[in-house]
Write an enzyme that holds these catalytic residues in place. Structure first.
Site, mmCIF file in Angstrom:
data_model
loop_
_atom_site.group_PDB
_atom_site.id
_atom_site.type_symbol
_atom_site.label_atom_id
_atom_site.label_comp_id
_atom_site.label_asym_id
_atom_site.label_seq_id
_atom_site.Cartn_x
_atom_site.Cartn_y
_atom_site.Cartn_z
ATOM 1 N N GLU A 88 -59.124 19.077 127.685
ATOM 2 C CA GLU A 88 -59.845 19.789 126.635
ATOM 3 C C GLU A 88 -60.657 20.990 127.120
ATOM 4 O OE1 GLU A 88 -59.591 19.243 123.451
ATOM 5 O OE2 GLU A 88 -58.366 17.433 123.568
ATOM 6 N N SER A 366 -76.725 -31.566 84.202
ATOM 7 C CA SER A 366 -77.052 -32.874 84.779
ATOM 8 C C SER A 366 -77.071 -32.880 86.293
ATOM 9 C CB SER A 366 -76.055 -33.921 84.280
ATOM 10 O OG SER A 366 -76.212 -34.141 82.895
#
Length: 615
Positions: A88, A366
Site C-alpha cells: 500500500e 391461577s
C-alpha cells in the site's frame, strides 16, 4: 516587451502568495478537523456476548453495520506490517503524510492510460479519507484528504497511524480490521500465528474487498494472493521457498469458510443482558454496544435452541385471530443461582423489540396461587396439604368469586384444590391467612405488588400491573431450591476491550421461606402436573412440579371460554421456568379459547429437548 519580466514577476508573487495561503488553509483545515472530530480516532468495535460455555452467542454490529475487533500494536506481527506497507505505501516511513513520488507516478500512469488507474494515496491518506471524508472523487476532497493526512502525521506516530489503518480498513463480508478478518476467514485469534499465505490474502483484500476476499471470489483472491506473495518476496519479506510453499497450498490450508451463524438468535436475551450489563457497570447502553466489551452470560445454548425451536412451531400455539398473531414468552433459570439459562421474548423476536419475557404486564391467573395463597398458608403453620378447605359459593364484602362452570364440591383438601385449580377454596384461604401476610410472602419471592392489589381478587391472579415470566420463574425457583431466593440475572461478568474485569456477578441466595414449606408446595405441584391441570407439562422420566394459569377475557358479548392469558410456571431438578401465551392486545376480536394446558404443553416442548441435551 520590457514590461514582460515585471508581469512575470508579479504573477510569480501572486502564485507564491496563493500557494502560501493554500498551504496555510490546508494546515488550518487539517488541525481543525482533528480537534473537532478527535472522537473518530477512537474506532468503535463490536461488543461480544458469550454463552455460559464460552461460545459467541452474539456480536453487536458497529454503527453503520459490520463488525470490528481492534488490535493493539503489540498484536500486529512484523510480517503483516511490512507486507501491508510494501503493498500500500512503500515509503510510509519516509514521507510526512503525502508520498509525492507516488502521487507523481500515479498521475503519469493515469495520463498515459487516459483514465484513473492508480489513486496514489498512501496509508495515511487512506486513513484520513476513511475516518473523516467520503469516497467521492473530487479535487476538493483530495485537498482535504491531504490536509488531514498531514495533520495526522503531526499528531500521531507512524506506529499509531499504521495500527489505526489496520483496525479501520474494510476487509469484506462486514469485517473491519485485520484482527476480526483473521478470525472470520481463517479462525486465527493470535495474529502472530498467521502464515505467509494468510498474510498475503489479508494484505490483498483492501484493493477490492468485495472481489478479493477468499469467500465470495476465491479464484480472484488466489490471483491477488499470488501478486502479493511476489511483492513480499521481492522486498525480502519471505524466501523463494516460502513463496513456493504458500503458492502450493493456495486457499487450501490458508482460508477457512466463515463460521456458521449460531443456531439461535437469542435477540431478547441479548437485549436484556446488555441492559443488565449497563445497569451493573454504569456504562451507557449506546457505548456498551460499540465499545468492544465482552459480556459473559449464563445462557445455555441447548436450552436456547430448544426454546426457539418450540416457538417456531405454530402447532405449539393457539390459532391467530383478527389478523394478529398469538404471542408468547418463556424464561428458564437455574433455581440454585438465579442465572437465566434461556429467554424468548416473542415469536420471531428481533433485537430492540418488545421483550415479553421481562415485561411485567400480564395477569398470572391461577399460576399465582402458590405464591399468594398456598405458600403463605403453609408458611403460617396453620395449614398443611391435607387441611380441609370449603368449596362453596361465598361473598366477601361484595366480592363473589365463582368456580369454573359453577361446579362446587363442598369440601376439598388443599392438595386437591391445587391439583384441580379450584377458585373458591383459594379465595377463602387468602381471606383466612390475610392479604398483608400474603403480599409480604410474595415479596420474599421477588413479586412485589402495589397497594392497589390489597384485595382478595389477587388470589385468582387479578392484579393491577401484572407480572412477567422472569418474575414467575424466579418465584417458583424458591420452591425448587428448598426455600432459597436467588435474584434472576443474565450477566456473569463484563470486561473491556483490553480484557480488564469491570463487573463480576457473585450469586447469592437467601433463605426466605422454610424448607418445609418449599417441600410441601413441591409435593402439591408435582400432583398438579401428574394428576391435575398441568398434565401436559409431564416429561418422561423426570419430576416436574408446576401450576397452570388462565385469565378470562370477561367482556360482554364474547364467549365465556374466551381467555386473555395462558400460563404455566414450574420446575424440574435445578431449573425453573415460566411460559406465557396470549395476544399483545386482547379485545373482542383478539382472544384465545386455549388455557393453561397449552402453556403447559409448550413448557414440555421446550424443557424436554433442553434437559435431554445436558451432559
Amino acid at each position: 516587451m520590457r514590461r514582460l519580466p515585471y508581469a512575470a514577476f508579479d504573477l510569480a508573487v501572486v502564485l507564491t502568495g496563493a500557494c502560501v495561503l493554500l498551504l496555510f488553509g490546508l494546515r488550518l483545515y487539517g488541525e481543525q478537523t482533528l480537534a473537532q472530530q478527535a472522537d473518530k480516532l477512537l474506532l468503535p468495535q463490536s461488543t461480544v456476548l458469550l454463552a455460559a460455555d464460552g461460545s459467541v452467542m452474539s456480536r453487536i454490529p458497529i454503527p453503520g453495520g459490520g463488525y470490528r475487533e481492534n488490535a493493539e500494536s503489540g498484536e500486529l506481527p512484523p510480517l503483516l506490517l511490512e507486507t501491508v506497507m510494501a503493498v500500500e505505501d512503500r515509503r510510509f516511513y519516509e514521507h510526512k503524510g503525502l508520498d509525492y513520488r507516488g502521487l507523481a507516478r500515479a498521475l503519469a500512469s493515469n495520463v498515459s492510460a487516459m483514465r484513473v488507474e492508480q489513486g496514489g494515496s498512501g496509508i495515511t491518506q487512506q486513513l484520513a479519507r476513511s475516518l473523516f471524508l467520503s469516497r467521492k472523487q473530487t479535487v476538493a476532497r483530495k485537498l482535504k484528504e491531504a490536509a488531514i493526512a498531514m495533520a495526522l502525521e503531526r499528531h500521531l506516530s507512524k506506529a499509531e497511524i499504521l495500527r489505526l489503518y489496520l483496525n479501520e480498513t474494510y476487509l469484506g463480508r462486514g469485517q473491519y480490521g485485520v484482527k476480526r478478518a483473521a478470525f472470520y476467514y481463517f479462525g486465527v485469534r493470535d495474529l502472530k500465528e498467521l502464515t505467509p499465505a494468510q498474510v498475503a490474502l489479508l494484505a490483498g483484500i483492501p484493493k477490492g474487498p468485495s472481489i478479493y476476499n477468499p469467500v465470495d471470489r476465491p479464484e480472484l483472491a488466489v490471483k491477488r494472493m499470488q501478486e502479493v506473495l511476489g511483492i513480499m518476496k521481492s522486498n525480502g519479506l519471505i524466501t523463494a521457498a516460502e513463496e513456493r510453499r504458500a503458492l502450493q497450498i493456495g486457499l487450501h490450508g490458508a482460508a477457512l469458510s466463515p463460521g456458521s451463524a449460531a443456531e439461535y438468535s437469542a435477540a431478547g436475551y441479548v437485549d436484556a443482558a446488555l441492559q443488565e450489563a449497563s445497569a451493573r457497570t454504569g456504562i451507557p447502553l449506546a457505548k456498551l454496544r460499540e465499545g468492544g466489551y465482552t459480556v459473559t452470560t449464563g445462557l445455555n445454548p441447548s436450552a436456547q435452541r430448544a426454546a426457539e425451536a418450540a416457538f417456531r412451531n405454530p402447532a405449539n400455539f393457539p390459532p391467530d385471530a383478527g389478523g394478529e398473531r398469538v404471542q408468547g414468552a418463556v424464561v428458564i433459570l437455574d433455581s440454585r443461582t438465579g442465572e437465566v439459562k434461556a429467554m424468548v421474548g416473542g415469536r420471531d423476536e428481533t433485537g430492540g423489540g418488545l421483550n415479553r419475557a421481562v415485561s411485567a404486564a400480564r395477569q398470572p391467573g391461577s399460576a399465582i396461587k402458590p405464591i399468594l395463597v398456598y405458600g403463605p398458608a403453609l408458611e403460617s403453620g396453620r395449614f398443611t396439604p391435607d387441611s380441609l378447605l370449603p368449596d362453596r359459593p361465598a361473598s366477601y364484602g361484595g366480592y363473589s368469586p365463582g368456580n369454573i362452570k359453577g361446579v362446587y364440591r363442598g369440601t376439598v383438601t388443599m392438595n386437591t384444590a391445587v391439583e384441580r385449580s379450584i377458585n373458591a377454596p383459594a379465595v377463602w384461604l387468602l381471606n383466612e391467612v390475610g392479604v398483608t401476610p400474603a403480599l409480604a410472602f410474595a415479596a420474599k419471592l421477588g413479586i412485589e405488588l402495589p397497594a392497589e392489589d390489597r384485595q382478595l381478587a389477587i388470589a385468582l391472579g387479578g392484579t393491577h400491573g401484572g407480572v412477567s415470566p422472569l418474575q414467575m420463574a424466579q418465584a417458583y425457583g424458591v420452591f425448587a431450591s428448598g426455600g432459597r431466593f436467588s435474584t434472576g440475572h443474565l450477566v456473569r461478568e463484563v470486561r473491556d476491550g483490553s480484557g480488564h474485569l469491570l463487573y463480576q456477578c457473585t450469586p447469592e441466595s437467601q433463605q426466605v421461606i422454610s424448607a418445609r414449606t418449599a417441600e410441601m408446595m413441591t409435593a402439591m405441584l408435582v400432583g398438579a402436573v401428574n394428576e391435575g391441570t398441568g398434565r401436559k407439562a409431564r416429561l418422561s422420566g423426570r419430576m416436574v412440579a408446576g401450576k397452570t394459569g388462565t385469565t378470562q377475557l370477561d367482556i360482554q358479548g364474547v364467549p365465556s371460554a374466551a381467555n386473555r392469558d395462558a400460563w404455566f410456571a414450574g420446575y424440574t431438578k435445578g431449573w425453573s421456568a415460566a411460559v406465557w401465551i396470549g395476544f399483545d392486545r386482547t379485545d373482542r376480536n383478539h382472544y384465545m379459547t386455549d388455557g393453561g394446558g397449552t402453556a403447559a404443553a409448550l413448557f414440555a416442548a421446550i424443557m424436554g429437548p433442553a434437559l435431554n441435551a445436558l451432559p
